[in-house]
Design a protein around this motif. Structure first.
Motif, PDB file in Angstrom:
ATOM      1  N   LYS A  79      -9.758  26.944 -24.859  1.00 27.22           N
ATOM      2  CA  LYS A  79      -8.874  27.300 -26.091  1.00 27.22           C
ATOM      3  C   LYS A  79      -7.389  26.423 -25.710  1.00 27.22           C
ATOM      4  O   LYS A  79      -6.731  26.651 -24.968  1.00 27.22           O
ATOM      5  CB  LYS A  79      -8.597  28.599 -26.324  1.00 27.22           C
ATOM      6  CG  LYS A  79      -7.948  28.958 -27.789  1.00 27.22           C
ATOM      7  CD  LYS A  79      -7.833  30.261 -28.275  1.00 27.22           C
ATOM      8  CE  LYS A  79      -7.301  30.512 -29.337  1.00 27.22           C
ATOM      9  NZ  LYS A  79      -6.165  29.819 -29.848  1.00 27.22           N
ATOM     10  N   ASP A  82      -2.891  26.885 -30.611  1.00 25.27           N
ATOM     11  CA  ASP A  82      -3.069  26.248 -31.793  1.00 25.27           C
ATOM     12  C   ASP A  82      -2.054  26.696 -32.943  1.00 25.27           C
ATOM     13  O   ASP A  82      -2.233  26.645 -34.143  1.00 25.27           O
ATOM     14  CB  ASP A  82      -4.295  26.997 -32.315  1.00 25.27           C
ATOM     15  CG  ASP A  82      -4.329  28.452 -32.304  1.00 25.27           C
ATOM     16  OD1 ASP A  82      -3.155  29.096 -31.844  1.00 25.27           O
ATOM     17  OD2 ASP A  82      -4.984  29.357 -32.853  1.00 25.27           O
ATOM     18  N   TYR A  85      -1.015  23.704 -34.896  1.00 25.99           N
ATOM     19  CA  TYR A  85      -2.105  23.274 -36.057  1.00 25.99           C
ATOM     20  C   TYR A  85      -2.286  24.243 -37.051  1.00 25.99           C
ATOM     21  O   TYR A  85      -2.808  23.960 -38.061  1.00 25.99           O
ATOM     22  CB  TYR A  85      -3.412  22.845 -35.191  1.00 25.99           C
ATOM     23  CG  TYR A  85      -3.307  21.857 -34.192  1.00 25.99           C
ATOM     24  CD1 TYR A  85      -3.344  20.803 -34.599  1.00 25.99           C
ATOM     25  CD2 TYR A  85      -3.207  22.197 -32.851  1.00 25.99           C
ATOM     26  CE1 TYR A  85      -3.315  19.651 -33.462  1.00 25.99           C
ATOM     27  CE2 TYR A  85      -2.981  21.061 -32.013  1.00 25.99           C
ATOM     28  CZ  TYR A  85      -2.947  19.747 -32.351  1.00 25.99           C
ATOM     29  OH  TYR A  85      -2.794  18.806 -31.399  1.00 25.99           O
ATOM     30  N   LEU A 211      -7.602  22.436 -36.495  1.00 26.92           N
ATOM     31  CA  LEU A 211      -7.334  23.823 -36.008  1.00 26.92           C
ATOM     32  C   LEU A 211      -8.816  24.543 -35.433  1.00 26.92           C
ATOM     33  O   LEU A 211      -8.472  25.097 -34.288  1.00 26.92           O
ATOM     34  CB  LEU A 211      -7.005  24.812 -37.288  1.00 26.92           C
ATOM     35  CG  LEU A 211      -6.751  26.419 -36.765  1.00 26.92           C
ATOM     36  CD1 LEU A 211      -5.714  26.498 -35.922  1.00 26.92           C
ATOM     37  CD2 LEU A 211      -6.547  27.152 -37.972  1.00 26.92           C
ATOM     38  N   THR A 214      -9.234  23.121 -31.663  1.00 23.22           N
ATOM     39  CA  THR A 214      -8.605  23.748 -30.535  1.00 23.22           C
ATOM     40  C   THR A 214      -9.222  24.794 -29.821  1.00 23.22           C
ATOM     41  O   THR A 214      -8.967  25.229 -28.740  1.00 23.22           O
ATOM     42  CB  THR A 214      -7.317  24.645 -31.156  1.00 23.22           C
ATOM     43  OG1 THR A 214      -7.585  25.484 -32.312  1.00 23.22           O
ATOM     44  CG2 THR A 214      -6.281  23.531 -32.027  1.00 23.22           C
ATOM     45  N   ARG A 215     -10.383  24.955 -30.406  1.00 27.67           N
ATOM     46  CA  ARG A 215     -11.417  25.752 -29.783  1.00 27.67           C
ATOM     47  C   ARG A 215     -12.774  24.901 -29.299  1.00 27.67           C
ATOM     48  O   ARG A 215     -13.278  24.478 -30.232  1.00 27.67           O
ATOM     49  CB  ARG A 215     -12.100  26.909 -30.674  1.00 27.67           C
ATOM     50  CG  ARG A 215     -10.847  27.929 -30.870  1.00 27.67           C
ATOM     51  CD  ARG A 215     -11.335  28.909 -31.779  1.00 27.67           C
ATOM     52  NE  ARG A 215     -12.901  29.538 -31.637  1.00 27.67           N
ATOM     53  CZ  ARG A 215     -13.124  30.654 -30.835  1.00 27.67           C
ATOM     54  NH1 ARG A 215     -12.212  31.270 -30.430  1.00 27.67           N
ATOM     55  NH2 ARG A 215     -14.402  30.914 -30.627  1.00 27.67           N
TER      56      ARG A 215
END
Length: 365
Positions: A79, A82, A85, A211, A214-215
């Protein structure tokens, strides 16, 4: 002569010679040891090794997995922070809301312009009615004024009323044109507002994708290699963070060109795995490489110059491991195996994409 053959030394030498000749015949597969089974040790387990990399830059906020861990599709691997973002997404959504409000205002302006046209038309009708009345009055008074029956003052007043009514009609017609132009302007500007809304929606979607990126999640089930990401580490797009190895594996055996005659897709294969104490697994030939391995080399040999020594080329053969074998789950890419193919064995029914004919090099002129 018989005494010579009765000598123990002579018998031992003869037996050793016979044994050596037998080993040579066996090693070179010469009669009577010729076999339809072809074997190669130049074979390895292969699999898809996916290098996981971010699509954006940022600091690593969490790494919830460990080296060599088994993961499921969709499981979070890394991760990235974030916060930036998330704010970009909120900013894009606010811009989209503003553009939608402007578009809604355009529809409201259209309603107002339509109502303005109706009002201008009513005003024009009223002006025309007043004009008709003033013209009738002037038409009655003008003959009387010419004959001296009507006073000069009444005639001037009737004429002024007629001209004023005519000007009012012209003004009402101009007002109607202004209202119609206002409606046309509103409708013309709407295309730009709709394009702005579409662009704002695309910006929101891009911000949402950033966004979500980001994962970093597992694209499919598999096992992880060594984890290269560390919490607090700054990574950029394309940085190699970790490797995912799915559970799908197969074997690539590189046979010599002299061994390919008679091999066909679908023939059963025996796979001896070095890492599993020489345990044997069963598989079958799926397909053949379209060219010898030397053709895929970065630096290819040029045999058109100098002395030439013929070297047997090798062709890759892809082998599928048959399902339902417990030991097959222990195969990992890179393991060495020994592959044996019985060219006289019956061919299995293969899917449409797998060729069932002998490889081209088997057809010799």
């Amino acid at each position: 002569m018989l005494k010579f053959l009765r000598s123990p030394t002579t018998i031992i030498v003869l037996l050793a010679g016979i044994a050596g000749m037998t080993l040579v015949l066996y090693a070179w597969r010469l009669p009577p040891f010729h076999s339809s089974v072809e074997m190669t040790e130049n074979a390895y387990v292969r699999g898809y090794v996916t290098i996981m990399s971010p699509q954006l830059s940022g600091y690593v906020a969490d790494v919830p997995v460990h080296d060599y861990e088994t993961v499921k599709a969709g499981q979070l691997l890394v991760k990235i922070d974030d916060r930036i973002y998330a704010q970009k997404l909120a900013q894009a959504e606010a811009t989209l809301a503003g553009q939608k409000a402007a578009l809604a205002n355009s529809y409201q302006q259209e309603l107002s312009a339509t109502a303005g046209i109706a009002a201008s038309e009513a005003q024009l009708d009223s002006a025309k009615a007043a004009f008709n009345r003033a013209r009738a009055t002037w038409d009655r008074i003008r003959p009387l004024a010419d004959k001296g029956v009507s006073t000069r003052s009444d005639a001037d007043q009737a004429r002024a009323g007629f001209e004023q009514a005519n000007a009012a009609v012209n003004q009402a017609e101009a007002g109607l044109q202004v209202s119609k132009q206002a409606l046309a302007t509103t409708l013309g500007a709407r295309a730009g507002l709709q394009a702005a809304v579409t662009g704002a929606e695309a910006a929101v979607e891009l911000a949402r994708i950033d966004l979500e990126n980001t994962r970093i999640v597992a694209p499919r089930d598999g096992r992880l290699g060594e984890i290269g990401a560390r919490i607090g580490q700054y990574v950029t797009a394309g940085s190699q963070l970790l490797a995912l190895v799915p559970n799908d594996v197969w074997v690539v055996a590189n046979f010599k060109e002299t061994q390919l005659d008679g091999m066909k897709a679908g023939q059963p294969v025996t796979i001896e795995v070095d890492a599993l104490q020489k345990s044997e697994l069963m598989g079958h030939i799926e397909r053949f490489s379209p060219a010898a391995g030397s053709e895929f080399s970065v630096i290819r040999a040029d045999n058109a110059t100098g002395n030439f020594t013929k070297v047997a080329q090798r062709v890759g053969v892809r082998i599928v491991v048959d399902p339902g074998q417990p030991l097959a789950e222990m195969l990992t890419p890179g393991l060495s195996v020994v592959v044996s193919v019985d060219k006289n064995a019956p061919v299995r029914t293969m899917p449409a994409q797998a060729t069932n004919r002998a490889v081209p090099v088997a057809a010799r002129g």
